[in-house]
Design a protein around this motif. Sequence first.
Motif, PDB file in Angstrom:
ATOM      1  N   GLY A 252       0.817  -1.207   0.000  1.00  0.00           N
ATOM      2  CA  GLY A 252       0.000   0.000   0.000  1.00  0.00           C
ATOM      3  C   GLY A 252       0.851   1.257   0.000  1.00  0.00           C
ATOM      4  O   GLY A 252       2.034   1.239  -0.347  1.00  0.00           O
ATOM      5  N   VAL A 253       0.255   2.348   0.431  1.00  0.00           N
ATOM      6  CA  VAL A 253       0.948   3.637   0.467  1.00  0.00           C
ATOM      7  C   VAL A 253       1.832   3.690   1.708  1.00  0.00           C
ATOM      8  O   VAL A 253       1.328   3.644   2.838  1.00  0.00           O
ATOM      9  CB  VAL A 253      -0.060   4.795   0.485  1.00  0.00           C
ATOM     10  N   PRO A 254       3.184   3.762   1.561  1.00  0.00           N
ATOM     11  CA  PRO A 254       4.072   3.691   2.720  1.00  0.00           C
ATOM     12  C   PRO A 254       3.967   4.873   3.664  1.00  0.00           C
ATOM     13  O   PRO A 254       4.431   4.802   4.799  1.00  0.00           O
ATOM     14  CB  PRO A 254       5.472   3.604   2.086  1.00  0.00           C
ATOM     15  N   THR A 255       3.373   5.980   3.215  1.00  0.00           N
ATOM     16  CA  THR A 255       3.228   7.137   4.098  1.00  0.00           C
ATOM     17  C   THR A 255       1.979   7.046   4.971  1.00  0.00           C
ATOM     18  O   THR A 255       1.813   7.830   5.904  1.00  0.00           O
ATOM     19  CB  THR A 255       3.161   8.433   3.267  1.00  0.00           C
ATOM     20  N   LEU A 256       1.094   6.097   4.666  1.00  0.00           N
ATOM     21  CA  LEU A 256      -0.111   5.894   5.466  1.00  0.00           C
ATOM     22  C   LEU A 256       0.203   4.850   6.527  1.00  0.00           C
ATOM     23  O   LEU A 256       0.107   3.645   6.291  1.00  0.00           O
ATOM     24  CB  LEU A 256      -1.273   5.443   4.577  1.00  0.00           C
ATOM     25  N   ILE A 257       0.623   5.330   7.703  1.00  0.00           N
ATOM     26  CA  ILE A 257       1.140   4.446   8.742  1.00  0.00           C
ATOM     27  C   ILE A 257       0.309   4.569  10.016  1.00  0.00           C
ATOM     28  O   ILE A 257      -0.465   5.502  10.193  1.00  0.00           O
ATOM     29  CB  ILE A 257       2.623   4.782   9.063  1.00  0.00           C
ATOM     30  N   THR A 258       0.486   3.596  10.910  1.00  0.00           N
ATOM     31  CA  THR A 258      -0.141   3.697  12.223  1.00  0.00           C
ATOM     32  C   THR A 258       0.507   4.853  12.982  1.00  0.00           C
ATOM     33  O   THR A 258       1.700   5.123  12.836  1.00  0.00           O
ATOM     34  CB  THR A 258       0.026   2.388  13.010  1.00  0.00           C
ATOM     35  N   LYS A 259      -0.292   5.538  13.789  1.00  0.00           N
ATOM     36  CA  LYS A 259       0.169   6.716  14.518  1.00  0.00           C
ATOM     37  C   LYS A 259       0.270   6.419  16.009  1.00  0.00           C
ATOM     38  O   LYS A 259      -0.534   5.676  16.566  1.00  0.00           O
ATOM     39  CB  LYS A 259      -0.790   7.883  14.297  1.00  0.00           C
ATOM     40  N   SER A 260       1.261   7.036  16.653  1.00  0.00           N
ATOM     41  CA  SER A 260       1.552   6.715  18.044  1.00  0.00           C
ATOM     42  C   SER A 260       0.386   7.021  18.973  1.00  0.00           C
ATOM     43  O   SER A 260       0.085   6.239  19.891  1.00  0.00           O
ATOM     44  CB  SER A 260       2.804   7.460  18.505  1.00  0.00           C
ATOM     45  N   ASP A 261      -0.336   8.144  18.736  1.00  0.00           N
ATOM     46  CA  ASP A 261      -1.408   8.492  19.667  1.00  0.00           C
ATOM     47  C   ASP A 261      -2.563   7.506  19.587  1.00  0.00           C
ATOM     48  O   ASP A 261      -3.079   7.036  20.619  1.00  0.00           O
ATOM     49  CB  ASP A 261      -1.892   9.924  19.416  1.00  0.00           C
ATOM     50  N   THR A 262      -2.985   7.154  18.362  1.00  0.00           N
ATOM     51  CA  THR A 262      -4.088   6.195  18.224  1.00  0.00           C
ATOM     52  C   THR A 262      -3.644   4.784  18.600  1.00  0.00           C
ATOM     53  O   THR A 262      -4.442   3.993  19.110  1.00  0.00           O
ATOM     54  CB  THR A 262      -4.645   6.213  16.795  1.00  0.00           C
ATOM     55  N   THR A 263      -2.381   4.461  18.355  1.00  0.00           N
ATOM     56  CA  THR A 263      -1.875   3.138  18.741  1.00  0.00           C
ATOM     57  C   THR A 263      -1.912   2.957  20.252  1.00  0.00           C
ATOM     58  O   THR A 263      -2.362   1.917  20.753  1.00  0.00           O
ATOM     59  CB  THR A 263      -0.440   2.936  18.219  1.00  0.00           C
ATOM     60  N   ILE A 264      -1.462   3.965  20.996  1.00  0.00           N
ATOM     61  CA  ILE A 264      -1.459   3.860  22.455  1.00  0.00           C
ATOM     62  C   ILE A 264      -2.887   3.743  22.982  1.00  0.00           C
ATOM     63  O   ILE A 264      -3.175   2.932  23.876  1.00  0.00           O
ATOM     64  CB  ILE A 264      -0.749   5.078  23.090  1.00  0.00           C
ATOM     65  N   ARG A 265      -3.817   4.512  22.411  1.00  0.00           N
ATOM     66  CA  ARG A 265      -5.216   4.412  22.835  1.00  0.00           C
ATOM     67  C   ARG A 265      -5.752   3.005  22.568  1.00  0.00           C
ATOM     68  O   ARG A 265      -6.482   2.424  23.383  1.00  0.00           O
ATOM     69  CB  ARG A 265      -6.061   5.452  22.111  1.00  0.00           C
ATOM     70  N   ALA A 266      -5.383   2.441  21.417  1.00  0.00           N
ATOM     71  CA  ALA A 266      -5.847   1.097  21.063  1.00  0.00           C
ATOM     72  C   ALA A 266      -5.252   0.044  21.993  1.00  0.00           C
ATOM     73  O   ALA A 266      -5.935  -0.913  22.391  1.00  0.00           O
ATOM     74  CB  ALA A 266      -5.491   0.790  19.616  1.00  0.00           C
ATOM     75  N   LEU A 267      -3.980   0.197  22.337  1.00  0.00           N
ATOM     76  CA  LEU A 267      -3.335  -0.775  23.218  1.00  0.00           C
ATOM     77  C   LEU A 267      -3.948  -0.733  24.618  1.00  0.00           C
ATOM     78  O   LEU A 267      -4.169  -1.777  25.247  1.00  0.00           O
ATOM     79  CB  LEU A 267      -1.834  -0.501  23.284  1.00  0.00           C
TER      80      LEU A 267
END
Length: 333
Positions: A252-267
């Motif tokens: 896919g598009v390599p610039t469309l990545i997981t973000k630290s703020d939403t990742t921490i909320r998800a974890l």
Amino acid sequence: MPLDQHILLKGKFIIPRHDGTVQVGATYNWNDPTDIPDAAGIQELAAFLDQELGSGTWEFEQIRAGVRPATAGAYPVVGPHPKHPQLIAFNGFGSKGSLQIPYFAEALIAFLEVATAVPADKEQASLHTEVLPSRFIKKAASKPKRWIATNVVKSEILGALSKGDLAIDATAGNGHDTQWLAEAVGPAGHVFAYDIQEQALAITRERLEKHQLLSQATLLQNGHETLLETIPQQHHGQITAIVFNLGFLPGGVPTLITKSDTTIRALKASLTLLKPGGTLAVTLYPTHTGAQEEVDLVLSWFHNLPENQFETHIEPHPQNNLSSPYPIFIKRR
């Protein structure tokens, strides 16, 4: 870009052919040993062609798949058989190694021209040891040369899952994790798979349909930070396994990545959803653009989890390769 003059290599390849067509490839499905083209793989290649050539400017003329062997290190095999020196190998170049064929052909000819005049051990020195067939002879204390963090996660999670369990693939991507999670929980269980990209969910859906697994999965085009809002309330505290693969969609598009703020909320949400004994697995990818901030924040959060509630473990690369992906595991006590 005039394709009759260039080979394009950007994760996948486009190779111009003499008849005006191009050859594009490749996708890999490690769990399907057949030579039947994979619908998810076809869609992945189509997205790549749309991205590089433009939508509506091309069409498939022929689609093929096959079982492809691979060599450690992806090096070709050139030189004499270690036990039967009269047998000579010249193989294993593939799409990436094809440009090396003239060099190794010249080196092999030079080797053969003097083979009868020079002792064999000196002869083999004229060919790179990395390509000699003798490199496949196993040494007693050899260290692992290939590290696939996602396979480590798969092995760990499969050991924890049983038929009828509930699981979450928080980053569906191309659907590989969703597939083996669905296979593991069986028709009596269920998998919730998340991705914000429509392309990723379409590929995942086709993969599940191909293996008759769609009925035991729910695909959600939501960010994984919405876990608590989108997982039915009756399943909170009942999830056996949750899997994250951080980074970007392969192909896919390599610039469309997981973000630290939403990742921490998800974890954080994941820990609320886990049942006692349930496991959260996160594969960290430290090298792509924008990754280091996310990795640092995840590790900081990870190291500050209360020990009386969670058992934690990091699986390091066996050769301490700091640029390689690696998984972390959290188990609710």
